[in-house]
Design an enzyme around this catalytic site. Structure first.
Site, short mmCIF file in Angstrom:
data_model
loop_
_atom_site.label_atom_id
_atom_site.label_comp_id
_atom_site.label_asym_id
_atom_site.label_seq_id
_atom_site.Cartn_x
_atom_site.Cartn_y
_atom_site.Cartn_z
N ASP A 107 2.59 -12.81 -29.32
CA ASP A 107 1.66 -13.85 -29.77
C ASP A 107 2.34 -15.21 -29.79
O ASP A 107 3.37 -15.40 -30.42
CB ASP A 107 1.12 -13.50 -31.16
CG ASP A 107 0.38 -12.16 -31.18
OD1 ASP A 107 -0.18 -11.77 -30.15
OD2 ASP A 107 0.39 -11.50 -32.24
N ASP A 141 8.54 -12.15 -27.09
CA ASP A 141 7.61 -11.99 -28.18
C ASP A 141 6.21 -12.03 -27.55
O ASP A 141 6.06 -12.45 -26.39
CB ASP A 141 7.80 -13.15 -29.18
CG ASP A 141 6.78 -13.14 -30.30
OD1 ASP A 141 6.52 -12.05 -30.87
OD2 ASP A 141 6.21 -14.21 -30.60
#
Length: 176
Positions: A9, A7
């Site tokens: 952020d 992922d």
């Protein structure tokens, strides 16, 4: 192929409830870029699967997002590594797409790009929806406690979720 999916952020860069809207707001987490470069130099392909609903909300444009991702690529390259595919969902939460995590569309895009199975491939995230997307494609859910990971850790997690402090700790484990 040694594939690792991240992922963005909260894993690679700092997250914000107000969204990361500019290149200046895209600030790497300590050690994250070095971790990606170390993995890359050791033969890992490091890809990214990220929800970017700020596009649908009008907070930033595709060229701005691509500029953030170019900074990521450049920073990893300066450290002797290479970034793999960066796959993102541009849709809002109510648009009914198949790519917004926890749905597995971004992960299947990465699998198709690399023509590989995701069985057992580690997907590293800081949110429950990241872990749920991993489970949906039979990947290994990996939670980092950076970003929103500490709050996520307090929730019921999918079975067999691995937990690490941050992306550097993930890299240390994979390379150890």
């Amino acid at each position: 192929m040694k594939l690792l999916i991240l992922d963005r952020d909260g894993v690679i860069n700092y997250d914000s409830d107000a969204y990361i809207k500019t290149v200046a707001e895209w600030i790497p987490m300590p050690g994250a870029l070095d971790a990606i470069a170390r993995l890359s130099r050791a033969g890992w392909t490091v890809a990214v699967a990220t929800n970017q609903s700020g596009l649908a909300r009008g907070y930033y444009s595709v060229p701005t997002l691509e500029s953030m991702h170019q900074v990521l690529r450049d920073e990893v390259q300066q450290r002797g590594g290479a970034m793999g595919l960066i796959s993102y969902c541009p849709h809002g939460p109510d648009e009914g797409c198949a790519c917004r995590k926890p749905l597995p569309g971004l992960l299947t895009q990465i699998a198709e790009h690399y023509q590989t199975s995701l069985d057992g491939v580690w997907f590293v995230g800081d949110s429950l929806r990241d872990l749920q997307a991993a489970v949906a494609v039979n990947a290994q859910p990996v939670l980092v406690c950076s970003g929103k990971g500490e709050q996520t850790r307090e929730k019921p997690l999918p079975d067999n979720t691995l937990i690490f402090a941050d992306l550097s700790a993930v890299a240390d484990h994979l390379l150890g």
